[in-house]
Enzyme design. Structure first.
Site, PDB file in Angstrom:
ATOM      1  N   GLY A  60       2.145   4.685  12.833  1.00  0.00           N
ATOM      2  CA  GLY A  60       2.805   3.421  13.206  1.00  0.00           C
ATOM      3  C   GLY A  60       2.123   2.760  14.395  1.00  0.00           C
ATOM      4  CD  GLU A 104      12.733   0.554  10.012  1.00  0.00           C
ATOM      5  OE1 GLU A 104      13.274   1.450  10.693  1.00  0.00           O
ATOM      6  OE2 GLU A 104      13.165  -0.604   9.946  1.00  0.00           O
ATOM      7  CE  LYS A 121      -1.991   3.046   1.890  1.00  0.00           C
ATOM      8  NZ  LYS A 121      -1.793   4.432   1.441  1.00  0.00           N
ATOM      9  CD  GLU A 148      10.128  12.991  11.225  1.00  0.00           C
ATOM     10  OE1 GLU A 148       8.962  12.591  11.390  1.00  0.00           O
ATOM     11  OE2 GLU A 148      11.034  12.277  10.774  1.00  0.00           O
ATOM     12  N   GLY A 182       6.717   5.251   8.203  1.00  0.00           N
ATOM     13  CA  GLY A 182       5.876   6.449   8.180  1.00  0.00           C
ATOM     14  C   GLY A 182       5.973   7.171   9.503  1.00  0.00           C
ATOM     15  CB  SER A 183       3.899   9.819  10.884  1.00  0.00           C
ATOM     16  OG  SER A 183       2.637   9.230  10.676  1.00  0.00           O
ATOM     17  CB  CYS A 220      13.021   8.742   8.170  1.00  0.00           C
ATOM     18  SG  CYS A 220      13.941   7.547   7.251  1.00  0.00           S
TER      19      CYS A 220
HETATM   20  P1  NAD Z   1       2.225   8.679   7.256  1.00  0.00           P
HETATM   21  O1  NAD Z   1       2.419   7.968   8.517  1.00  0.00           O
HETATM   22  O2  NAD Z   1       1.190   9.729   7.179  1.00  0.00           O
HETATM   23  O3  NAD Z   1       1.863   7.668   6.084  1.00  0.00           O
HETATM   24  C1  NAD Z   1       2.609   6.499   5.848  1.00  0.00           C
HETATM   25  C2  NAD Z   1       1.707   5.459   5.240  1.00  0.00           C
HETATM   26  O4  NAD Z   1       0.685   5.136   6.172  1.00  0.00           O
HETATM   27  C3  NAD Z   1       1.003   5.914   3.964  1.00  0.00           C
HETATM   28  O5  NAD Z   1       0.933   4.842   3.046  1.00  0.00           O
HETATM   29  C4  NAD Z   1      -0.394   6.270   4.462  1.00  0.00           C
HETATM   30  O6  NAD Z   1      -1.387   6.116   3.481  1.00  0.00           O
HETATM   31  C5  NAD Z   1      -0.591   5.248   5.567  1.00  0.00           C
HETATM   32  N1  NAD Z   1      -1.552   5.691   6.567  1.00  0.00           N
HETATM   33  C6  NAD Z   1      -1.860   6.959   6.932  1.00  0.00           C
HETATM   34  N2  NAD Z   1      -2.841   6.964   7.862  1.00  0.00           N
HETATM   35  C7  NAD Z   1      -3.177   5.673   8.086  1.00  0.00           C
HETATM   36  C8  NAD Z   1      -4.126   5.030   8.923  1.00  0.00           C
HETATM   37  N3  NAD Z   1      -4.957   5.725   9.713  1.00  0.00           N
HETATM   38  N4  NAD Z   1      -4.186   3.679   8.909  1.00  0.00           N
HETATM   39  C9  NAD Z   1      -3.370   2.970   8.115  1.00  0.00           C
HETATM   40  N5  NAD Z   1      -2.473   3.524   7.275  1.00  0.00           N
HETATM   41  C10 NAD Z   1      -2.361   4.861   7.263  1.00  0.00           C
HETATM   42  O7  NAD Z   1       3.654   9.224   6.868  1.00  0.00           O
HETATM   43  P2  NAD Z   1       4.066  10.104   5.614  1.00  0.00           P
HETATM   44  O8  NAD Z   1       3.566  11.469   5.868  1.00  0.00           O
HETATM   45  O9  NAD Z   1       3.694   9.416   4.344  1.00  0.00           O
HETATM   46  O10 NAD Z   1       5.656  10.035   5.699  1.00  0.00           O
HETATM   47  C11 NAD Z   1       6.388  10.879   6.513  1.00  0.00           C
HETATM   48  C12 NAD Z   1       6.759  10.207   7.807  1.00  0.00           C
HETATM   49  O11 NAD Z   1       7.427   8.980   7.560  1.00  0.00           O
HETATM   50  C13 NAD Z   1       7.714  11.014   8.625  1.00  0.00           C
HETATM   51  O12 NAD Z   1       7.327  10.992   9.979  1.00  0.00           O
HETATM   52  C14 NAD Z   1       9.023  10.292   8.454  1.00  0.00           C
HETATM   53  O13 NAD Z   1       9.968  10.485   9.439  1.00  0.00           O
HETATM   54  C15 NAD Z   1       8.611   8.890   8.348  1.00  0.00           C
HETATM   55  N6  NAD Z   1       9.621   8.078   7.677  1.00  0.00           N
HETATM   56  C16 NAD Z   1      10.351   7.189   8.423  1.00  0.00           C
HETATM   57  C17 NAD Z   1      11.337   6.436   7.830  1.00  0.00           C
HETATM   58  C18 NAD Z   1      12.158   5.450   8.616  1.00  0.00           C
HETATM   59  O14 NAD Z   1      12.708   4.560   8.028  1.00  0.00           O
HETATM   60  N7  NAD Z   1      12.239   5.539   9.906  1.00  0.00           N
HETATM   61  C19 NAD Z   1      11.577   6.558   6.476  1.00  0.00           C
HETATM   62  C20 NAD Z   1      10.822   7.463   5.751  1.00  0.00           C
HETATM   63  C21 NAD Z   1       9.824   8.219   6.374  1.00  0.00           C
END
Ligand code: NAD
Length: 502
Positions: free
Chosen positions: A249, A267, A191, A401, A244-245, A302
């Site tokens: 997570g 992550e 996804k 962040e 993601g965030s 990230c």
């Molecule tokens: P996000 O958490 O908003 O989204 C990540 C994924 O989760 C997307 O596919 C999104 O559609 C899905 N998602 C969003 N809400 C959801 C829900 N309620 N239920 C299930 N899935 C859902 O993050 P983003 O804005 O796409 O990315 C930025 C964030 O990712 C930053 O916080 C960044 O630090 C982090 N990040 C971490 C790493 C790492 O390896 N640690 C790498 C890259 C990005």
């Protein structure tokens, strides 16, 4: 490798007809609801195309076919060398189609086309190759059981892996998950972020061409709360691997707990510090690493080095050098091969970064470089590389962040204070230590709670080493053979041989 001029890339972008339906069981299909949403280019805010809005029913279709393929053994139980061959081929196909993949990546993420072509695509392709190479080099074990028994410890694929990824490096981050998951014999439902779908869909199509059986790798595009949540809650998903965030997570932990107790690896974000001592040997190299560490991909990394903790005696010299590097960066149009720092992924994120720059002013930080939105392409989302001095550890800009090209500078006097500052946020993804004193470097590296600590360098990213966080930066590791392990379950087979001599 810079294949084309800016004008040629722009023409190619115009000519693109990206496929943007769901990819389930080896073919493109619309969402069951037939609904779609627009995907925009951060370069100029224009609509690239519309994408299928997958939801619960589509996730269910994808997971069921992935599960069925797993049970049939068309991928999970074939000769591992057959899996190896298909993943090698996928890696080759990615390189053969590098220009197209790079363009798809750049138009949706806003990455400079040169980075998409020279970093994102080759790095992702190398990841598939690396795990393919590992497939016939990993052995199982025999336990030291009594002579009356033979105890085997073998590794088996988990089943269906749900991979949920963000928008910042769609090809690279999904490769870190898909390559080991597929190498181990699992089926996958990916996804992607709703902002960046196109390169993942093309990848799935290439996977079929490479010989990965239909239904083993599926891509369901859609919103997080709909498609993402449905994947997190599906009872036939054995593991969720998420980047993601932190807030989202943790939702996956909840989804897992409320459904089948599936494994979850997270992550999450970071607020990674550089710790620079006064005896740093090569101040120019240090400054360059600091500038690139936060301005690369406009800070949307990230593990971007978003905090500079610097010994007060060296601060002025170092900042002067960092500003020099920052000022020399070519910022602008992602479609220009000369561009080094480009767009912010979407309007929401652009607004969020600008809000943090306002907060910085309220918190009495000094803007010593950049600090504004700019618009090298009309309608696009761009922010100047920015350095904030005089940042207090307890301020929001030191703690939260920002995920933009914004460096927060704080000084220290002693190593103890430096470590306290480094560890003084909820995150623990990465850090760097700059000193000539090897003992100090080791001591600080040990004391800093982060998944990666670089010494006298930054952001050397390699598939050979694990990557992931401590604390609120998550748990579980992408990359390296540890990641391959994490997509398998250990099985014990205890065979009674009896005590009778032969
Ligand atoms: P996000 O958490 O908003 O989204 C990540 C994924 O989760 C997307 O596919 C999104 O559609 C899905 N998602 C969003 N809400 C959801 C829900 N309620 N239920 C299930 N899935 C859902 O993050 P983003 O804005 O796409 O990315 C930025 C964030 O990712 C930053 O916080 C960044 O630090 C982090 N990040 C971490 C790493 C790492 O390896 N640690 C790498 C890259 C990005």
């Amino acid at each position: 490798m810079n294949k084309f001029t800016k004008e040629q890339w722009l023409q190619k972008a115009k000519d693109l007809k990206p496929k943007a339906d769901l990819f389930i069981n080896g073919e493109f299909v619309p969402a069951a609801s037939n609904e779609r949403f627009e995907t925009l280019s951060p370069r100029d805010g224009s609509v690239i195309t519309t994408v299928a809005r997958g939801a619960e029913i589509d996730i269910d279709n994808a997971v069921r076919i992935a599960h069925q393929r797993f049970e049939e053994g068309v991928w999970s139980r074939i000769d591992p060398r057959e899996r190896q061959k298909a993943l090698y081929r996928l890696s080759e196909l990615m390189l053969e189609n590098a220009a197209e993949l790079a363009l798809l990546e750049a138009i949706e993420t806003g990455h400079p086309i040169g980075d998409a072509l020279n970093v994102d695509v080759p790095s992702a392709a190398r990841t598939y190759r690396w795990y393919a190479e590992a497939i016939d080099k990993v052995y199982d074990q025999i336990a030291p059981a009594p002579v009356s028994a033979l105890a085997l410890i073998s590794r088996e694929p988990l089943g269906v892996i749900g991979a949920v990824v963000p928008w910042n490096y769609p090809l690279i981050i999904s490769a870190w998950k898909l390559a080991p998951a597929l190498a181990a014999g699992n089926s996958v439902v990916l996804k992607p972020s709703e902002d960046t779908n196109l390169s993942s869909l093309r990848l799935a199509e290439l996977a079929i061409e490479a010989g990965i059986p239909a239904g083993v790798l599926n891509v369901v595009t859609g919103y997080g709360a709909e498609a993402g949540q449905a994947l997190g809650r599906h009872p036939l998903v054995d593991k969720i691997t998420f980047t993601g965030s932190p807030g989202v997570g943790k939702m996956f932990q909840k989804y897992a707990g409320e459904s089948n107790g599936k494994q979850v690896a997270l992550e999450l974000g970071g607020k990674s510090p550089h710790i620079v001592f006064e005896d740093v040997e090569d101040i120019e190299a240090c400054a360059s690493a600091i500038a690139w560490g936060i301005f690369y991909n406009a800070g949307q990394t990230c593990h971007g080095g978003s905090r500079l903790l610097v010994h007060e005696a060296i601060k002025d010299r170092l900042l002067e050098a960092v500003i020099r590097v920052g000022a020399a960066l070519v910022t602008g149009d992602p479609m220009d091969p000369k561009t080094q720092v480009s767009a912010i992924v979407n309007k929401k994120q652009h607004t969020r970064v600008l809000e943090y720059l306002e907060i910085a002013k309220q918190e009495n930080a000094n803007v010593i470089f950049g600090g504004n939105a700019h618009q090298p392409v009309a309608g696009g989302y761009f922010i100047e590389p920015t350095i904030l001095d005089n940042v207090k550890i307890n301020s929001r800009i030191a703690q939260e962040e920002i995920f933009g090209p914004v460096l927060a500078v704080t000084t220290f006097k002693t190593a103890k204070e430096a470590v306290e500052l480094a560890n003084g946020t909820e995150y623990g993804l990465a850090a760097s230590v700059w000193t000539q004193d090897i003992t100090l470097a080791h001591k600080v590296a040990k004391a800093v709670r982060a998944g990666t600590v670089w010494v006298n360098t930054y952001d050397v990213s390699d598939i050979i080493v694990p990557f992931g966080g401590f604390k609120n930066s998550g748990f579980g590791r992408d990359r390296s053979l540890h990641a391959l392990d994490s997509y398998t379950a250990l099985k014990t087979t205890w065979i009674n041989l009896g005590n009778e001599p032969i």
